[in-house]
Design a protein around this motif. Structure first.
Motif, mmCIF file in Angstrom:
data_model
loop_
_atom_site.group_PDB
_atom_site.id
_atom_site.type_symbol
_atom_site.label_atom_id
_atom_site.label_comp_id
_atom_site.label_asym_id
_atom_site.label_seq_id
_atom_site.Cartn_x
_atom_site.Cartn_y
_atom_site.Cartn_z
ATOM 1 N N LYS A 32 0.373 -1.536 0.239
ATOM 2 C CA LYS A 32 0.264 -0.520 0.001
ATOM 3 C C LYS A 32 0.951 1.133 -0.037
ATOM 4 O O LYS A 32 0.599 2.144 -0.960
ATOM 5 C CB LYS A 32 -0.695 0.097 1.576
ATOM 6 C CG LYS A 32 -1.683 1.245 1.543
ATOM 7 C CD LYS A 32 -3.173 1.437 0.500
ATOM 8 C CE LYS A 32 -3.483 2.443 0.867
ATOM 9 N NZ LYS A 32 -4.820 2.617 -0.473
ATOM 10 N N GLU A 36 0.733 4.598 -3.018
ATOM 11 C CA GLU A 36 0.775 5.476 -2.938
ATOM 12 C C GLU A 36 2.138 6.534 -2.917
ATOM 13 O O GLU A 36 1.976 7.723 -3.474
ATOM 14 C CB GLU A 36 0.279 5.917 -0.980
ATOM 15 C CG GLU A 36 -1.059 5.318 -0.559
ATOM 16 C CD GLU A 36 -2.241 6.197 -1.115
ATOM 17 O OE1 GLU A 36 -2.241 6.479 -1.443
ATOM 18 O OE2 GLU A 36 -3.587 5.128 -1.116
ATOM 19 N N LYS A 39 1.420 6.756 -6.118
ATOM 20 C CA LYS A 39 1.055 7.819 -6.823
ATOM 21 C C LYS A 39 0.962 8.945 -6.375
ATOM 22 O O LYS A 39 0.607 10.366 -7.732
ATOM 23 C CB LYS A 39 -0.494 7.559 -6.448
ATOM 24 C CG LYS A 39 -2.038 8.103 -6.452
ATOM 25 C CD LYS A 39 -3.602 7.947 -5.972
ATOM 26 C CE LYS A 39 -4.212 7.768 -6.134
ATOM 27 N NZ LYS A 39 -5.648 7.595 -5.449
ATOM 28 N N GLN A 84 -2.580 13.114 -1.637
ATOM 29 C CA GLN A 84 -1.696 12.221 -1.786
ATOM 30 C C GLN A 84 -0.160 12.250 -1.013
ATOM 31 O O GLN A 84 -0.351 11.263 -0.202
ATOM 32 C CB GLN A 84 -1.424 11.818 -2.974
ATOM 33 C CG GLN A 84 -0.573 10.916 -3.472
ATOM 34 C CD GLN A 84 -1.861 9.458 -2.920
ATOM 35 O OE1 GLN A 84 -2.959 9.903 -3.392
ATOM 36 N NE2 GLN A 84 -1.223 8.701 -2.671
ATOM 37 N N GLN A 87 -2.197 10.601 2.051
ATOM 38 C CA GLN A 87 -2.386 9.319 2.238
ATOM 39 C C GLN A 87 -0.848 8.437 2.514
ATOM 40 O O GLN A 87 -0.728 7.119 2.951
ATOM 41 C CB GLN A 87 -2.762 8.848 0.848
ATOM 42 C CG GLN A 87 -3.970 9.766 0.472
ATOM 43 C CD GLN A 87 -4.958 8.869 1.592
ATOM 44 O OE1 GLN A 87 -5.167 7.185 1.652
ATOM 45 N NE2 GLN A 87 -5.829 9.446 2.190
#
Length: 148
Positions: A32, A36, A39, A84, A87
């Motif tokens: 994950k 992230e 991204k 982001q 995140q």
């Protein structure tokens, strides 16, 4: 010969299962975080593209609509990057938590394994003492029979 049976074997098995679960959770948290971060990298690349486009648009014939769209795209990209980044931080914290839980599970399993090893050592000592007692009895019996 007596067979060694660890009374807490089921606890050790549970600790091993917990450790395996924690390993999987850790792996998922790592995945994950990587996703992230990728991204975020993609969003930063897009922002750089928009900023470059804006720079080129301002150096050429001025198209107000294009400038407005690029300005909005840059603004939206910056907001997405901020979101982001949050995140990514959440994913890092989740990874740290998963890592701590994994470390705790490993410790608990190792404690159970150490307890099992100690129980086995005690078992071996008991068997050895029992064998010595039997040998002493046989020697004593043979000695008494020879004396008579």
């Amino acid at each position: 010969m007596a067979k060694f049976v660890y009374k807490m074997e089921n606890v050790l098995k549970v600790k091993e299962q917990i450790e395996n679960t924690r390993k999987q959770e850790f792996s998922l948290a790592q995945g994950k975080l990587t996703a992230e971060e990728n991204k975020l990298k993609e969003l930063k690349t897009r922002l750089n593209f928009y900023e470059q486009e804006l720079k080129e648009a301002t150096s050429n014939k001025i198209d107000v609509n294009l400038l407005r769209r690029l300005g909005e795209s840059i603004k939206i990209s910056r907001e997405q990057i901020k979101a982001q980044i949050v995140q990514v931080e959440v994913a890092k914290k989740n990874l740290e938590l998963a890592q701590q839980r994994l470390a705790d599970a490993v410790k608990e399993r190792k404690i159970q394994e150490i307890l099992k090893e100690k129980a086995f050592e005690e078992f071996k000592l008991e068997i050895s003492a029992q064998e010595m007692k039997e040998i002493d009895e046989v020697v004593s019996f043979n000695y008494n029979n020879r004396s008579n």
